[in-house]
Structures are given as structure tokens and as C-alpha cells.
Scaffold this active site. Structure first.
Site, short mmCIF file in Angstrom:
data_model
loop_
_atom_site.label_atom_id
_atom_site.label_comp_id
_atom_site.label_asym_id
_atom_site.label_seq_id
_atom_site.Cartn_x
_atom_site.Cartn_y
_atom_site.Cartn_z
N CYS A 1 13.34 11.61 7.14
CA CYS A 1 13.28 11.28 8.56
C CYS A 1 14.67 11.20 9.20
O CYS A 1 14.81 11.42 10.40
CB CYS A 1 12.53 9.97 8.76
SG CYS A 1 13.06 8.65 7.67
N GLU B 1 9.86 2.03 10.67
CA GLU B 1 10.87 3.07 10.54
C GLU B 1 10.10 4.38 10.62
O GLU B 1 9.34 4.72 9.72
CB GLU B 1 11.62 2.91 9.21
CG GLU B 1 12.86 3.78 9.13
CD GLU B 1 12.64 5.04 8.33
OE1 GLU B 1 12.40 6.09 8.97
OE2 GLU B 1 12.67 4.99 7.09
N GLU C 1 9.69 16.92 15.11
CA GLU C 1 10.12 16.70 13.73
C GLU C 1 9.34 17.64 12.82
O GLU C 1 8.13 17.51 12.67
CB GLU C 1 9.89 15.24 13.32
CG GLU C 1 10.43 14.94 11.93
CD GLU C 1 10.22 13.48 11.53
OE1 GLU C 1 11.11 12.92 10.87
OE2 GLU C 1 9.17 12.92 11.87
N LYS D 1 0.85 -1.18 0.00
CA LYS D 1 0.00 0.00 0.00
C LYS D 1 0.89 1.23 0.00
O LYS D 1 1.45 1.64 1.02
CB LYS D 1 -0.91 0.06 1.22
CG LYS D 1 -1.96 1.19 1.10
CD LYS D 1 -2.48 1.66 2.44
CE LYS D 1 -1.66 2.77 3.03
NZ LYS D 1 -1.67 4.06 2.25
#
Length: 474
Positions: free
Chosen positions: A279, A245, A375, A170
Site C-alpha cells: 500500500c 491503514e 491503486e 482475524k
């Protein structure tokens, strides 16, 4: 205008169970770039059933057969590079050079590494009278993000194929075009029916039924920490393996030496790559407090070299919601008293359309400020001062995340000692890069490892056959 209204299930392009669609907006133009079908529970059920059926055969395929398939995929991938690059530009606004370059090169690099790793991987090993066997875990649900679409598809699909697993992919609903072309590549390369399946959709429509499906043996997810927590909860009832992750807030410790200015400049430019939507980005630069003013001047000059726009150094961020979040955080940094070195709120000069963010640098940042802890996922760098190496390491580790870290300096022994102390899944010394190195996080940056042969482990179960060496010719 792209139109992808079918899913790839059991070796065929099939109509969805429901006629729901979604539009995909090009973030550079803010215009609709295409329409994609949205899957449902029925599509997930059909794809999982196909993968379960195919597992009986593919799990027994020889290493030679798996290598041959991966090599065939490599050939078709190379042929379809222009199509993939165009899709990346339309779905996520990647400038042409980035789309044709690093975005595609990462996928190709991982594929070559997986082929080499598979040819040298030990699936069976006898220890005394016991045979230790590593077997494919089964049917895998693979959920990938939008920021490095082909990289994240590659580090999941290729290890799964190499280890004998079957799968349902997906892709992100924000970057579905490249995933659709990827499925076309695997189809042309000759992937056996049911081994690889593609269902498009968002989290509620496809991600939830896929991660909670009783016949899915493991889920590999890359995305935000918030979404990763939800994935783990969905999978918990089935006691299935979940690898993740997730987010990051990477520290970049710049040492006090003659290369200081060069390393500060590099750190600024590296942070801006892919519009800061990485990231593992070095988003917290740590410099000696006594050289903060020098770092500010170098960073200001470096940020000015980063061009923004169509066919420029960096493109837009992926969506209006992301643009708004970044603008709010930039303003928060100003309000909290950080020194605005470059950039700031609003679009870059001359750009009135598209979700473009100015390359922004803050200095004199304290590690308890929001911009140092959250973040941002945009082209925003924070510079913090440290008083000693111990202080730098303490700041580096004072975060909920632990995906990546960086050390830049001439004293390699010192850099090595610092790298050992940073609590992160990977630490790069002076821009080190290795497709074979493990990639994954500590703490809220996730679990499990991807890249190279390390990426095989999450797709394998370990079996001990006791008494295997008793009698016979063993």
C-alpha cells in the site's frame, strides 16, 4: 496439504461453533494448499468473552511482565521462522528469498522495537496536582490483510500486548496459514489465557460481528479503503475507536541531478517488490519533463532485471480476481494513451500457470488517467513528468490517498523542503527507513499511526486524576 480446523480461544485450541470451511489456493500453482475453518458470530462471541475476562488481569500486569512475555515470543518466533516462511510461500506465493527475508524480518523488527519502546514508555506523568495516566483501552478487534501478513499482525498484536490490551485477531482469509502459526507461537511463548485469541474467516462471517461487537472497545484494520469504510460503519453504533491503514498511491519525486538515472532505476525495482502488493509502494514516479526519454530508457532496463516466477525476484499476485483486475488496468493504461515502456498484458514468457504479472512500466502518464489515480496493487509503475518543483508537489498531492511519499536526489535541503510539503503520513528521503517512525495515512489512506512507540497511542486511553498531588507525600 494444510488443515487448520480449530481456533485459538481462551488459551485453548477449540472446535468452531459451525463446521464451515474454506480452501486456500496457492497463487503460484493455482492448486489448493489447504483447508481452514470459517468462524461465525458464535466464535466471535466466545473469543470476545474470553478477552473481556482476561482484560481484568492483563491490564494490570507490570511493564516487566509484558516485556518478559514479548521476549519469550521473540524466542519462539525465531525458532519458527522456517515454518512461517513456508506458510507465506504457500498462502501468497512469496518467493523463498522474500518469505525467509523481508517478510519475516519485518515482524521480528517490529517485535524488537516494541520491546525497546515499552521499556522506555511513560504511562504516568504528574502535571502539577493532576496525574495523567495512559491506560489500556480494552478488548481490541484486529483485522489484518494478506500482502504483508506478519508485518501487519506484528504492528497490531505486539503494541496491544505491550499496552495491556486483550485481543481477537482475524487474519485475511487469503493468507490464514501464517496467522495460525503465529497463534501457535504465542501459545508456546506463554501468553495468558484469553489475552490473545484467533478466529479465522472472511469479512461477513467474522469481520462484521467483530467490528460491530458491543464488548469490543477498538478495531484496528488494514486493507482496502472500501473495506475500511464498511468497518467504520459497523463500529459506529458502538462509538468504539477505529484505526485504519488503507490504500495508497505513493508519489516518488526524482530530482534533476547527477543521480537521476540511479534513482529512476531504484524506483522501478522498489515498486516491483512483493509483486507491487504494497500500500505504501512508490507507484507514481515523477521526473522532470525534459528527462522523460532518459527515464524511459533507464526504466526499461531496470524492469528487465526483475525476474518473475518461483524462487525469482517477484512471485504471483495473490488471487485470480486480483490478476484480472491488474490486467484490466494495464489495458486501460494502453487505451488511455500512456506509453508502455515494459511489460504489458498477459503472463511473463514461459509461465503458463500461476497469477504472475509482467513487471510493467508506463510513461508519459497524465495524473487524470485511471492508472495514475487508482491503486493497482500489482507490479505496475506509472511515470509522470513535472515542469517545476511546485508542479511536482502539486501532482504528488493531487490524489485521494496520503499514505507514503518519496523524494530522491542529492540536494538534501531541497529534498527536505519537498518532504514537508507532501501530504502523506510518511515521506522517505533517499530510501530512508526506520522501525520507530510513525506509519499511517492522510485522507483516504486512513487514520491512526502504527510502528514504534507511536503505535501504542491507539491502544491507550488518557485519564486525568485531578487533585492527585493534594496532601500526603505527593
Amino acid at each position: 496439504m494444510r488443515e487448520y480446523l480449530k481456533f485459538y480461544i481462551d488459551g485453548e485450541w477449540v472446535e468452531p461453533a459451525q463446521s464451515t470451511t474454506m480452501t486456500v489456493v496457492n497463487p503460484a500453482t493455482e492448486e489448493v494448499a489447504g483447508t481452514v475453518a470459517v468462524g461465525s458470530v458464535g466464535d466471535v462471541d466466545r473469543a470476545v468473552a474470553a478477552a473481556r475476562k482476561a482484560f481484568a488481569t492483563w491490564s494490570m500486569a507490570s511493564v516487566a511482565a509484558r516485556v518478559a512475555l514479548l521476549q519469550s515470543i521473540s524466542e519462539v518466533y525465531t525458532k519458527r521462522r522456517p515454518d512461517l516462511a513456508a506458510a507465506l510461500t504457500e498462502e501468497m506465493g512469496a518467493p523463498t528469498a522474500l518469505a525467509n527475508g523481508f517478510q519475516l524480518d519485518l515482524g521480528a523488527g517490529h517485535l524488537g522495537t516494541v520491546i525497546e519502546s515499552l521499556q522506555n514508555f511513560t504511562f504516568e506523568e504528574q502535571q502539577g496536582q493532576t496525574l495523567i495516566v495512559k491506560e489500556p483501552i480494552g478488548v481490541c478487534g484486529l483485522i489484518t490483510p494478506w500482502n504483508w501478513p506478519l508485518n501487519q499482525i506484528a504492528v497490531k498484536v505486539f503494541p496491544a500486548l505491550a499496552t495491556g490490551c486483550t485481543m481477537i485477531l482475524k487474519p485475511s482469509e487469503r493468507a490464514p496459514f501464517s496467522g495460525q502459526i503465529f497463534a501457535e507461537i504465542l501459545d508456546e511463548a506463554g501468553v495468558p489465557a484469553g489475552v490473545f485469541n484467533l478466529v479465522q474467516g472472511d469479512g461477513p462471517s467474522v469481520g462484521v460481528p467483530l467490528s460491530s461487537h458491543r464488548d469490543v472497545d477498538m478495531v484496528s484494520f488494514t486493507g482496502s479503503t472500501r473495506a475500511g469504510i464498511d468497518i467504520a460503519k459497523n463500529a459506529a453504533a458502538g462509538v468504539k475507536r477505529v484505526t485504519q491503514e488503507l490504500g495508497g498511491k505513493g508519489p516518488n519525486i526524482v530530482l534533476d541531478d547527477a543521480s537521476f538515472a540511479e534513482n529512476v532505476g531504484k524506483g522501478v525495482v522498489t515498486m516491483m517488490l512483493n509483486s507491487g502488493q504494497t500500500c505504501s509502494a512508490p507507484s507514481r514516479m515523477l521526473v522532470p519533463s525534459g528527462r522523460m526519454e532518459e527515464a524511459i530508457e533507464v526504466a526499461r532496463t531496470a524492469a528487465a532485471t526483475v525476474t518473475v516466477g518461483d524462487d525469482a525476484g517477484i512471485g504471483p499476485v495473490v488471487a485470480e480476481s486480483q490478476f484480472t483486475k491488474i490486467q484490466d488496468l494495464i489495458q486501460r493504461g494502453i487505451d488511455d494513451g500512456a506509453t508502455l515502456v515494459a511489460g504489458g498484458p498477459g503472463r511473463p514468457d514461459g509461465l503458463t500457470k500461476g497469477y504472475y504479472v509482467q513487471p510493467t512500466v508506463f510513461a508519459d502518464v497524465k495524473n487524470d488517467m485511471t492508472i495514475a489515480r487508482e491503486e493497482i496493487f500489482g507490479p505496475v509503475l506509472t511515470i509522470l513528468g513535472y515542469d517545476s518543483i511546485d508542479h511536482a508537489v502539486d501532482i504528488a498531492n493531487d490524489t485521494d490517498y496520503g499514505l507514503a511519499g518519496y523524494v530522491a536526489g542529492e540536494d538534501i535541503d531541497l529534498a527536505r523542503s519537498i518532504a514537508r510539503r507532501i501530504r502523506a503520513g510518511s515521506v522517505a528521503i533517499n530510501d530512508g527507513f526506520d522501525f520507530c517512525a510513525p506509519f499511517g495515512g492522510y485522507k483516504q489512506s486512513g487514520n491512526g499511526r502504527e510502528w514504534g512507540a507511536f503505535g501504542f497511542d491507539d491502544y491507550l486511553e488518557t485519564k486525568g486524576i485531578l487533585g492527585y498531588g493534594t496532601g500526603g507525600d505527593a
